[in-house]
Design an enzyme around this catalytic site. Structure first.
Site, mmCIF file in Angstrom:
data_model
loop_
_atom_site.group_PDB
_atom_site.id
_atom_site.type_symbol
_atom_site.label_atom_id
_atom_site.label_comp_id
_atom_site.label_asym_id
_atom_site.label_seq_id
_atom_site.Cartn_x
_atom_site.Cartn_y
_atom_site.Cartn_z
ATOM 1 N N TYR A 43 -0.822 4.422 -10.528
ATOM 2 C CA TYR A 43 -1.783 3.602 -11.290
ATOM 3 C C TYR A 43 -3.212 4.074 -11.040
ATOM 4 O O TYR A 43 -3.886 4.608 -11.923
ATOM 5 C CB TYR A 43 -1.524 2.154 -10.918
ATOM 6 C CG TYR A 43 -2.629 1.127 -10.955
ATOM 7 C CD1 TYR A 43 -3.264 0.767 -12.147
ATOM 8 C CD2 TYR A 43 -2.987 0.452 -9.788
ATOM 9 C CE1 TYR A 43 -4.242 -0.236 -12.147
ATOM 10 C CE2 TYR A 43 -3.938 -0.551 -9.788
ATOM 11 C CZ TYR A 43 -4.580 -0.883 -10.960
ATOM 12 O OH TYR A 43 -5.524 -1.865 -10.958
ATOM 13 N N TYR B 123 0.835 -1.211 0.000
ATOM 14 C CA TYR B 123 0.000 0.000 0.000
ATOM 15 C C TYR B 123 0.866 1.257 0.000
ATOM 16 O O TYR B 123 1.692 1.458 0.887
ATOM 17 C CB TYR B 123 -0.879 -0.007 1.238
ATOM 18 C CG TYR B 123 -2.168 0.759 1.118
ATOM 19 C CD1 TYR B 123 -3.359 0.091 0.869
ATOM 20 C CD2 TYR B 123 -2.208 2.135 1.264
ATOM 21 C CE1 TYR B 123 -4.560 0.779 0.770
ATOM 22 C CE2 TYR B 123 -3.409 2.832 1.160
ATOM 23 C CZ TYR B 123 -4.573 2.149 0.916
ATOM 24 O OH TYR B 123 -5.758 2.832 0.820
#
Ligand code: ZN
Lengths: 141, 382
Positions: B327, B279
């Protein structure tokens, strides 16, 4: 202690604390220039105010008065406003202040960003934001 | 204990989806992930959902998809790590024989959806201590933690920037990534200041979009004939929630607990890990998590991420789809780390985009203000 309380009610456009439940004595104190934390009979000290002691579970641990001094645990200089009413204030400084009594408190730091240092000593002052509450703001000692 | 098999993964459209709500995106991703697994809505007997704009998300998605009396329902909200957390509950349910096909889903309109306009009366009393400071959350909260790490360990802004640079390298090979143009450390340092020490490129994107993974029992996986990507270890914890000053030690996250637990369950060591999907809401999030998971000594994260360790061709390929930094980041990025880990283990890609012969992946979720940590170890069965 009784730290200075500056009346900012006219100029403040940001969020205003709403005293409820366990936080009421804290916010009452701020109007008088007092910074309060909870100190339970078991010895545990805590902030923000809660209905139970996080150590022994006692209900409504009593409040004590802080000396209003502490050190900067860490800080950030905010260039993007995080709340309404902060756009004209950027850059402003938010710190995590470690009070001499132990509890940590998130607060605005009224200081020059260029000379700020983790570990530096700070003292509390208050900005009165409403009829019910004044916000703790820390300044370098 | 049964090990659920990660049988299918998918995203909805990412970026901007002005004509979709969070539920549409979650549902679209779900149907696509089922198709990827070679099954259909009729097979689904479990639903696990977090995020979105509903406090009963599992019920809402079950109704939306008109599921036939699902026997497993899960909606625990621990922010971006919820989906990793669900993997453990799904494992338990499958061990009990409660479900064979569970969809883990997320949807968001974090970019084009309505903003939140709350009054302090409607929120938690701690907000009265936090919101009047004007702290821009989450960036400002993570920035404060990063600043403390810099103070204690000498971590530099350049080292934080290395995380953004290496993830962008991966993103440059991902057509779905929102940002694909290579960047340098200087680009990061010269981007707009957000909350010191973070500049714009230290911070994740804001996107719309959804994602879903399908977890099936071992029996069902054999029936479907899918590659067997097993959930071999799962662990979760939290350290605080709404106020970053409540975090006991801002330089150590819950990953220091969940990493060792998940690794032990899976019976792996760091040397076994071929790919890490960590993360990265901010550059610091990934850096401190790598330390806490034990990929380097505490405090040595800055050194570790420098010099391309996590970039394509590096020793520990990380965030191989470009991460939340390049992304997409619709809010709860945790679903996307599972999706990419599965794709790498299946060998879905070609060339440099594919990590060679990846057998073991770590997928790590972080939620709140560095508040929750969930680690999942995935292993491709021979
Ligand atoms: Zn007590």
């Amino acid at each position: 202690m009784s730290a200075p309380v500056e009346d900012r009610r006219e100029s403040w456009d940001g969020p205003v604390p709403v005293p409820t439940g366990a936080t009421v004595p804290f916010w009452e104190g701020t109007l008088e220039g007092d910074l309060r934390y909870q100190e339970c009979d078991c010895g545990n000290r805590q902030l923000y105010p809660r209905a139970v002691c996080t150590d022994c579970g006692a209900e409504d641990p009593p409040f004590e008065e802080s000396e209003g001094v502490g050190t900067i645990y860490t800080y950030t200089v905010c260039h993007v406003p995080g709340e309404p009413g902060f756009a004209d204030r950027t850059p402003y400084i938010v710190g995590a202040i470690e009070l001499a009594e132990g509890p940590r408190l998130l607060a605005l730091l009224d200081a020059d960003p260029d000379v700020l240092e983790i570990g530096a000593s700070v003292a509390v002052t208050f900005w009165r934001l409403s009829d019910e509450a004044a916000m703790p703001v820390f300044v370098p000692e | 204990m049964a090990e659920p098999i990660l049988a299918g993964v998918a995203e909805s459209e990412l970026g901007e989806t002005p004509d979709r709500n969070w539920l549409d995106n979650a549902a679209i991703a779900t149907v696509r992930a089922l198709e990827d697994a070679g099954c259909s809505l009729a097979d689904v007997d479990g639903v696990a959902v977090a995020g979105g704009n509903d406090y009963m998300p599992a019920l809402v998605l079950s109704e939306y998809l008109d599921l036939d009396e699902p026997s497993f329902l899960e909606g625990t909200e621990i922010g971006g790590s919820s989906f990793e957390h669900f993997c453990g509950h799904v494992r338990d349910a499958m061990t009990r024989g409660e479900a064979d096909v569970v969809v883990v889903a997320y949807g968001s309109t974090g970019k084009t959806g309505p903003g939140r306009d709350r009054s302090l009366e409607e929120t938690h009393p701690v907000d009265g201590f936090v919101r009047p400071t004007g702290l821009f959350r989450p960036p400002g909260a993570y920035a404060m933690a990063a600043r403390r790490h810099m103070h204690e360990y000498g971590t530099t802004e350049e080292q934080l920037a290395e995380v953004a640079v290496s993830t962008r390298e991966w993103a440059s090979m991902n057509p779905k990534a929102a940002q694909q143009d290579p960047i340098t450390v200087d680009d990061v340092l010269e981007s707009r200041q957000i909350a010191e020490p973070f500049n714009l490129l230290d911070c994740c994107l804001v996107s719309d979009g959804g994602g879903a993974v399908v977890l099936v029992s071992e029996e069902k996986a054999r029936e479907l004939g899918v590659p067997e990507i097993a959930v071999a270890g799962v662990a979760s914890t939290s350290t605080h929630r709404q106020d970053i000053s409540e975090m006991p030690d801002m330089t150590t996250t819950g990953a220091a607990v969940t990493g060792p637990n998940a690794f032990a369950q899976a019976g792996i060591t760091h040397d076994d890990v071929d790919v890490a999907e960590i993360y990265d809401s901010f550059t610091y999030t990934a850096l401190v998590t790598l330390e806490d998971l034990g990929f380097c000594e505490k405090g040595a994260g800055g050194e570790f991420v420098s010099g391309g360790t996590t970039a394509p061709g590096g020793e520990l390929p990380m965030n191989t789809q470009g991460g939340g930094l390049s992304y997409c980041h619709p809010g709860h990025f945790g679903i996307f780390v599972l999706i990419e880990a599965a794709r790498q283990l299946r060998g879905d890609y070609e060339g440099d985009r594919q990590v060679d012969d990846a057998e073991v992946a770590v997928a790590h979720g972080t939620g709140g203000l560095l508040s929750s940590s969930s680690t999942v170890v995935l292993r491709r069965e021979a």
